[in-house]
Scaffold this active site. Sequence first.
Site, PDB file in Angstrom:
ATOM      1  CG  ASN A 115      81.417  49.982  19.504  1.00  0.00           C
ATOM      2  OD1 ASN A 115      81.356  49.850  18.288  1.00  0.00           O
ATOM      3  ND2 ASN A 115      80.419  50.455  20.224  1.00  0.00           N
ATOM      4  CG  ASP A 145      76.715  53.145  14.545  1.00  0.00           C
ATOM      5  OD1 ASP A 145      76.226  53.588  13.492  1.00  0.00           O
ATOM      6  OD2 ASP A 145      77.053  51.953  14.694  1.00  0.00           O
ATOM      7  CG  MET A 189      72.621  52.642   8.786  1.00  0.00           C
ATOM      8  SD  MET A 189      74.259  52.622   7.997  1.00  0.00           S
ATOM      9  CE  MET A 189      74.033  51.286   6.835  1.00  0.00           C
ATOM     10  N   GLY A 190      72.664  53.227  12.846  1.00  0.00           N
ATOM     11  CA  GLY A 190      73.080  53.519  14.212  1.00  0.00           C
ATOM     12  C   GLY A 190      73.119  52.293  15.093  1.00  0.00           C
ATOM     13  NE  ARG A 191      76.124  46.996  14.289  1.00  0.00           N
ATOM     14  CZ  ARG A 191      77.380  46.892  13.885  1.00  0.00           C
ATOM     15  NH1 ARG A 191      78.332  47.387  14.634  1.00  0.00           N
ATOM     16  NH2 ARG A 191      77.668  46.300  12.762  1.00  0.00           N
ATOM     17  CD  GLU A 246      71.087  50.111  11.414  1.00  0.00           C
ATOM     18  OE1 GLU A 246      71.017  49.876  10.204  1.00  0.00           O
ATOM     19  OE2 GLU A 246      72.164  50.113  12.054  1.00  0.00           O
TER      20      GLU A 246
HETATM   21  O1  F6P Z   1      78.608  50.696  12.788  1.00  0.00           O
HETATM   22  C1  F6P Z   1      78.351  51.492  11.695  1.00  0.00           C
HETATM   23  C2  F6P Z   1      77.234  50.942  10.877  1.00  0.00           C
HETATM   24  O2  F6P Z   1      77.062  51.803   9.777  1.00  0.00           O
HETATM   25  C3  F6P Z   1      75.919  50.720  11.593  1.00  0.00           C
HETATM   26  O3  F6P Z   1      75.153  51.886  11.716  1.00  0.00           O
HETATM   27  C4  F6P Z   1      75.284  49.679  10.705  1.00  0.00           C
HETATM   28  O4  F6P Z   1      74.313  48.920  11.400  1.00  0.00           O
HETATM   29  C5  F6P Z   1      76.453  48.839  10.340  1.00  0.00           C
HETATM   30  O5  F6P Z   1      77.581  49.668  10.362  1.00  0.00           O
HETATM   31  C6  F6P Z   1      76.343  48.193   8.994  1.00  0.00           C
HETATM   32  O6  F6P Z   1      77.438  47.384   8.813  1.00  0.00           O
HETATM   33  P1  F6P Z   1      77.918  46.785   7.419  1.00  0.00           P
HETATM   34  O7  F6P Z   1      78.552  47.890   6.636  1.00  0.00           O
HETATM   35  O8  F6P Z   1      78.923  45.754   7.805  1.00  0.00           O
HETATM   36  O9  F6P Z   1      76.713  46.241   6.736  1.00  0.00           O
END
Ligand code: F6P
Length: 399
Positions: A115, A145, A189-191, A246
């Site tokens: 996004n 995600d 993960m998945g924000r 998370e």
């Molecule tokens: O958006 C994909 C993602 O893997 C999320 O699930 C996670 O919170 C984030 O990226 C982590 O980001 P970074 O690699 O910048 O730490």
Amino acid sequence: MMKGNAVIGQSGGPTAAINATLSGVILGAKECGCIDKIYGMRNGIEGLLAERLVDLRQAVAGPEDHYALERTPASALGSCRKKLPAPDSGDGIYEEIFGILQKYDIKYFFYIGGNDSMDTVDKLSAYAAAHEIQVRFVGVPKTIDNDLCCTDHTPGFGSAAKYVATTVQEIARDCSVYTVRAVTVVEIMGRDAGWLTAAAGLPRLGGQITADLIYLPEKPFDQEKFIAAVRAELDRKPNVVVAVSEGLRDAQGAYVGQSAQSGAVDTFGHKYLSGTAKYLELLVKDRIGCKVRSVELNLPQRCAGHLLSGADIAESVAVGRASAEAAADGATGVMGAFVRESTRPYRAHIEFVPVSRVCNKIKYVPDDCFNASADNVTDELLISIAPLVLGRVEIPEKN
Ligand code: F6P
């Protein structure tokens, strides 16, 4: 036909399938008949600004290079998380970017990302339209995600979901061997969206054990209810496995794992999330007092190239290729989206949607995908995810 060169970038978090999409865009660009040079930008738009470009016709020359690229996890071109200012902000960065595009005679710009990356595509295409610049901008979806709007699902999700489902099942099997009371909390993960955590339930469809409780960020997390649910499970059996996102938040909107987080944010203002399972481990230790472990799947879930989903890789290549074809046909300011026709048998096709409908938005897991106590997901949701994780991808072994 608009003749010119193309540039492709990868942006945001890597996935196990993002290079399959890169391969697809290169294939489509080679086939379309109007693209001469195909550049890759190193580290996304940051690399474009620094003119760190690679010749992708040379780097990915033949079928064996495409074969290898499609099986190589993580972003081969490197990535970035960079937010552009508004197109009408007067910031010189747009002149800089379009000056570089003109210098390399780039008429086609492809950006593979989620996004936030679609925000870049949206802004660049808006600037081009406002200044009547003939460059086409196409967003190509990816994210583990699975939270992009206007598309049934995203490339990268299927492979990550397969890893999550497999790993949580293996954890559940390991935990099932003792008679001692124990709780294992697995963080996924998945924000702010729970799609990937929901995938932990997939083994259930095959009658296999997996997480007993599944908590997604779409529902406010209540610690008292969590402890009560864990106790109820422990009354039924000695080993309890819990899958948590998370990004779990309490009713006030605070991240459950925030005490373990640095508080640092990326340029889009997203907090770096982690520590939710650790926090819950300590909570269970304190409140229930049984054996308890936390497992943070962390980075291994994002680029698990040993456990690719065949469906995911095939679709990732397809959407890349279709994006190049669409751009050659005149599309700009759009993103390729999957439209599901049926689940059994699984059938989907690709359509192009305005990127403005996708960028900076989040597709959440809908309310009707949860059980009544919001501590698990429905079989219907799992059934809809299942086709995305199917199929194996052969990985050659050497030495
Ligand atoms: O958006 C994909 C993602 O893997 C999320 O699930 C996670 O919170 C984030 O990226 C982590 O980001 P970074 O690699 O910048 O730490």
